[in-house]
Design a protein around this motif. Sequence first.
Motif, PDB file in Angstrom:
ATOM      1  N   THR A  94      19.731  43.058  37.765  1.00  0.00           N
ATOM      2  CA  THR A  94      19.347  43.172  39.173  1.00  0.00           C
ATOM      3  C   THR A  94      19.173  41.838  39.926  1.00  0.00           C
ATOM      4  O   THR A  94      19.084  40.955  39.059  1.00  0.00           O
ATOM      5  N   THR A  95      19.502  41.958  41.196  1.00  0.00           N
ATOM      6  CA  THR A  95      19.536  40.696  41.966  1.00  0.00           C
ATOM      7  C   THR A  95      19.044  40.936  43.485  1.00  0.00           C
ATOM      8  O   THR A  95      19.011  42.317  43.842  1.00  0.00           O
ATOM      9  N   ASP A  96      19.191  40.059  44.197  1.00  0.00           N
ATOM     10  CA  ASP A  96      18.681  40.114  45.524  1.00  0.00           C
ATOM     11  C   ASP A  96      19.836  40.931  46.462  1.00  0.00           C
ATOM     12  O   ASP A  96      20.908  40.833  46.327  1.00  0.00           O
ATOM     13  N   GLY A  97      19.448  41.575  47.343  1.00  0.00           N
ATOM     14  CA  GLY A  97      20.147  42.252  48.528  1.00  0.00           C
ATOM     15  C   GLY A  97      20.566  43.530  48.285  1.00  0.00           C
ATOM     16  O   GLY A  97      20.431  44.261  46.882  1.00  0.00           O
ATOM     17  N   SER A  98      21.226  44.134  49.309  1.00  0.00           N
ATOM     18  CA  SER A  98      21.444  45.529  49.222  1.00  0.00           C
ATOM     19  C   SER A  98      22.825  46.262  50.092  1.00  0.00           C
ATOM     20  O   SER A  98      22.178  46.640  51.005  1.00  0.00           O
ATOM     21  N   ALA A  99      23.730  45.649  50.046  1.00  0.00           N
ATOM     22  CA  ALA A  99      25.117  45.872  50.923  1.00  0.00           C
ATOM     23  C   ALA A  99      25.520  47.099  50.656  1.00  0.00           C
ATOM     24  O   ALA A  99      26.619  47.342  50.118  1.00  0.00           O
ATOM     25  N   VAL A 100      24.659  48.207  50.986  1.00  0.00           N
ATOM     26  CA  VAL A 100      25.224  49.769  50.822  1.00  0.00           C
ATOM     27  C   VAL A 100      26.315  50.140  51.273  1.00  0.00           C
ATOM     28  O   VAL A 100      27.254  50.366  50.860  1.00  0.00           O
ATOM     29  N   TYR A 101      26.385  49.940  52.890  1.00  0.00           N
ATOM     30  CA  TYR A 101      27.536  50.316  53.853  1.00  0.00           C
ATOM     31  C   TYR A 101      28.795  49.468  53.347  1.00  0.00           C
ATOM     32  O   TYR A 101      29.773  50.103  53.018  1.00  0.00           O
ATOM     33  N   ARG A 102      28.907  48.172  53.313  1.00  0.00           N
ATOM     34  CA  ARG A 102      29.986  47.467  53.003  1.00  0.00           C
ATOM     35  C   ARG A 102      30.679  47.862  51.529  1.00  0.00           C
ATOM     36  O   ARG A 102      31.904  47.855  51.286  1.00  0.00           O
ATOM     37  N   SER A 103      29.783  47.914  50.591  1.00  0.00           N
ATOM     38  CA  SER A 103      30.102  48.504  49.050  1.00  0.00           C
ATOM     39  C   SER A 103      30.762  49.761  49.069  1.00  0.00           C
ATOM     40  O   SER A 103      31.590  50.127  48.405  1.00  0.00           O
ATOM     41  N   LEU A 104      30.011  50.833  49.784  1.00  0.00           N
ATOM     42  CA  LEU A 104      30.572  52.069  49.693  1.00  0.00           C
ATOM     43  C   LEU A 104      32.029  52.130  50.466  1.00  0.00           C
ATOM     44  O   LEU A 104      32.896  52.806  49.864  1.00  0.00           O
ATOM     45  N   ALA A 105      32.183  51.630  51.503  1.00  0.00           N
ATOM     46  CA  ALA A 105      33.221  51.613  52.263  1.00  0.00           C
ATOM     47  C   ALA A 105      34.882  50.826  51.381  1.00  0.00           C
ATOM     48  O   ALA A 105      35.598  51.668  51.346  1.00  0.00           O
ATOM     49  N   ALA A 106      34.221  49.820  50.633  1.00  0.00           N
ATOM     50  CA  ALA A 106      35.101  49.232  49.710  1.00  0.00           C
ATOM     51  C   ALA A 106      35.562  50.133  48.524  1.00  0.00           C
ATOM     52  O   ALA A 106      36.682  50.427  48.374  1.00  0.00           O
ATOM     53  N   ALA A 107      34.778  50.898  48.033  1.00  0.00           N
ATOM     54  CA  ALA A 107      34.922  51.778  46.842  1.00  0.00           C
ATOM     55  C   ALA A 107      35.515  52.869  47.412  1.00  0.00           C
ATOM     56  O   ALA A 107      36.485  53.559  46.465  1.00  0.00           O
ATOM     57  N   TYR A 108      35.135  53.541  48.420  1.00  0.00           N
ATOM     58  CA  TYR A 108      36.096  54.540  49.018  1.00  0.00           C
ATOM     59  C   TYR A 108      37.453  54.174  49.154  1.00  0.00           C
ATOM     60  O   TYR A 108      38.204  55.066  48.877  1.00  0.00           O
ATOM     61  N   VAL A 109      37.667  53.214  50.066  1.00  0.00           N
ATOM     62  CA  VAL A 109      39.087  52.826  50.107  1.00  0.00           C
ATOM     63  C   VAL A 109      39.802  52.703  48.763  1.00  0.00           C
ATOM     64  O   VAL A 109      41.005  53.198  48.825  1.00  0.00           O
ATOM     65  N   ASP A 110      39.157  52.131  47.920  1.00  0.00           N
ATOM     66  CA  ASP A 110      39.938  51.782  46.617  1.00  0.00           C
ATOM     67  C   ASP A 110      40.294  53.254  45.904  1.00  0.00           C
ATOM     68  O   ASP A 110      41.316  53.556  45.148  1.00  0.00           O
ATOM     69  N   ALA A 111      39.255  54.262  45.977  1.00  0.00           N
ATOM     70  CA  ALA A 111      39.424  55.448  45.267  1.00  0.00           C
ATOM     71  C   ALA A 111      40.383  56.219  46.156  1.00  0.00           C
ATOM     72  O   ALA A 111      41.301  56.938  45.285  1.00  0.00           O
ATOM     73  N   VAL A 112      40.676  56.324  47.435  1.00  0.00           N
ATOM     74  CA  VAL A 112      41.640  57.055  48.159  1.00  0.00           C
ATOM     75  C   VAL A 112      43.208  56.004  47.657  1.00  0.00           C
ATOM     76  O   VAL A 112      43.986  57.121  47.214  1.00  0.00           O
ATOM     77  N   ARG A 113      43.071  55.096  47.678  1.00  0.00           N
ATOM     78  CA  ARG A 113      44.380  54.265  47.311  1.00  0.00           C
ATOM     79  C   ARG A 113      45.020  54.538  45.860  1.00  0.00           C
ATOM     80  O   ARG A 113      46.189  54.720  45.694  1.00  0.00           O
ATOM     81  N   ASN A 114      43.908  54.739  45.006  1.00  0.00           N
ATOM     82  CA  ASN A 114      44.017  55.115  43.517  1.00  0.00           C
ATOM     83  C   ASN A 114      43.863  56.443  43.312  1.00  0.00           C
ATOM     84  O   ASN A 114      43.495  56.802  41.802  1.00  0.00           O
ATOM     85  N   HIS A 115      43.933  57.230  44.123  1.00  0.00           N
ATOM     86  CA  HIS A 115      43.795  58.850  43.889  1.00  0.00           C
ATOM     87  C   HIS A 115      44.595  59.429  42.770  1.00  0.00           C
ATOM     88  O   HIS A 115      45.541  59.098  42.299  1.00  0.00           O
ATOM     89  N   THR A 116      43.820  60.184  41.824  1.00  0.00           N
ATOM     90  CA  THR A 116      44.437  60.957  40.760  1.00  0.00           C
ATOM     91  C   THR A 116      44.808  62.318  41.069  1.00  0.00           C
ATOM     92  O   THR A 116      43.881  63.018  41.369  1.00  0.00           O
TER      93      THR A 116
END
Length: 584
Positions: free
Chosen positions: A477-499
């Motif tokens: 664990t560590t400080d901070g919780s950038a939920v939205y920015r992290s979710l957007a990046a993971a979503y973009v990557d998942a679409v780009r690498n769609h199986t």
Amino acid sequence: MGRHRGTGRARGVSKGPIIAVAVALALVLATVGWFRVRERIDEQATEAAQTCVEGDALLDVAADPAVAPTLTTLAARWVTDTRPVVRDHCIDVRVTPVATTPATTALTADPRWDPTLGPPPALWVPFSSDATARAAQALDGQTRSLATSPVVLAVPAELERALSTAGTGWRQLPSLQSDGSTLAGLGLDGWAGLRLALPTGTDADATTPALEAVAAAATDAGTGPLTAEQAASPAATSAVGALALGADALGDGAGPTTAAALTTLADGPGADGAVHAVPITEQQLHTAVASGGAAGLVEFVPAGPTPTADFPAAVVDAPWVDETLSRAAAELAGHLREPDAARVLADAGFRVDGQPVPRTDAVPFPRIEQNLNRAAPAVADILLDHRRAPVAPRATTILLDTSTSMGTVEGDDTRLAHIATALDQHVSRSPDASTLAVWVFARDLDGTTPYRATVARGTLTADQRTALTAALTGADTTDGSAVYRSLAAAYVDAVRNHTPGRPNSVLLITDSANDDDTSRQRILDLVAAAGDPDRPVRIDVVALGDDTNRNTLQTLADRTGGALVPVATTDGPDLAAAIRKLMS
């Protein structure tokens, strides 16, 4: 000369021998009389017993439906031919067909028997020793098999010829089930993939040993018994999962009982049939064919060690079984193993040592080269769990919140530790064809970037599984919780690498509200812009506690076809259930 007058005794026979003979004769007569009296006493005792001075006693037998008709015949003969008397009670017998699974539950429950199943038994003959092992505390002494029957597949004759020619074994069944072109490769044009039913209702006991045979083949367990570690291994879960997913796609006609699946198969025994194969005992198939209920179906024995049903006879130890019924049950069990009874069981299609079987073209009773030693009940339960809740191959990025709040202790460990354990267990259940990645996020985990891809997307090879486990169990664990920015990046990557060809998703697990400068509208716009109808990716969310941006996350899930599951605490079954729901 005058006549001489003698004065001596007249000559005659001595009386001594006569007296001795008389005494001896008297002794003989007395002895004979005693024996006659004793015989009469014995006869009177026997007559008293045969008149059942203590009255009648009814011996109830609960028997698996496969063997109950034969036992009914044998029990009636025993009563008629021997007129059994136990402790001055005349014994009569009543055999009730009771499916093995509910009978096992009833004997181990409290109260010990469910009256809806029929009268409580003093003698129990279940499908296999797996059942007597589960109910051992309710049984008196050792159990012994009355007869056996191997677990085989009922299939159309055309399919049997192709499978036998190819040397198909238990190991090949999952790929035949999951690949829509494999049967065509065996020369069966138009058959596509195998449609193997795996019913799990109360009268479908052949399914579990069939799964054991498949898992044993997949894990190279030989003749077994399969261990818990092998049953939970990726090889076993992938094999059983492939069969289960295919079976679940067959519809209601594939169950819930073996009999129902067999009827569906017999009604359409061809390439277009709803079902192509059903696990069944050889004896059950013999009975169905002989009665005309399985026309066109034949026996197929997959290559490899074959599981067997052994129909043990077990005397029940329960409050309703007194000494008289216990002895009567033991006597009947002994009678059922005598040669005359063995002959009747063999005529009914069971295998009994030393007895010939009624071979037919449909059920030739082939020699079984190797028997599979049955696994312990707990191991069978692992396989049944895989069968009932299979994990489909999917492509998922696990996006894990590692903010300091994840260090909150719940129960005996932290939230993060509970989540890592639950995810690792699910990964171990996932089939090899799945594609998984792990990202973690908090704040500035990678320079100024709040997220980090700790394990890149990859199919579940042994190395990928090891890397996933290390990433999950080693997260801090560590400080901070950038939920939205992290979710957007993971979503973009998942679409780009769609199986293609399987569900694609991002699974967000968080207990925190977003603390970066991304607004609600901004994250909604980012996800909408990244979405591609030809490369669909759903957002699923496990929301822990009450501090998350629940409304925004629910909207994202709804718009992408995903789901949000709230979990109040990680210490309990709800977390694992949520992960299974969202990743299966």
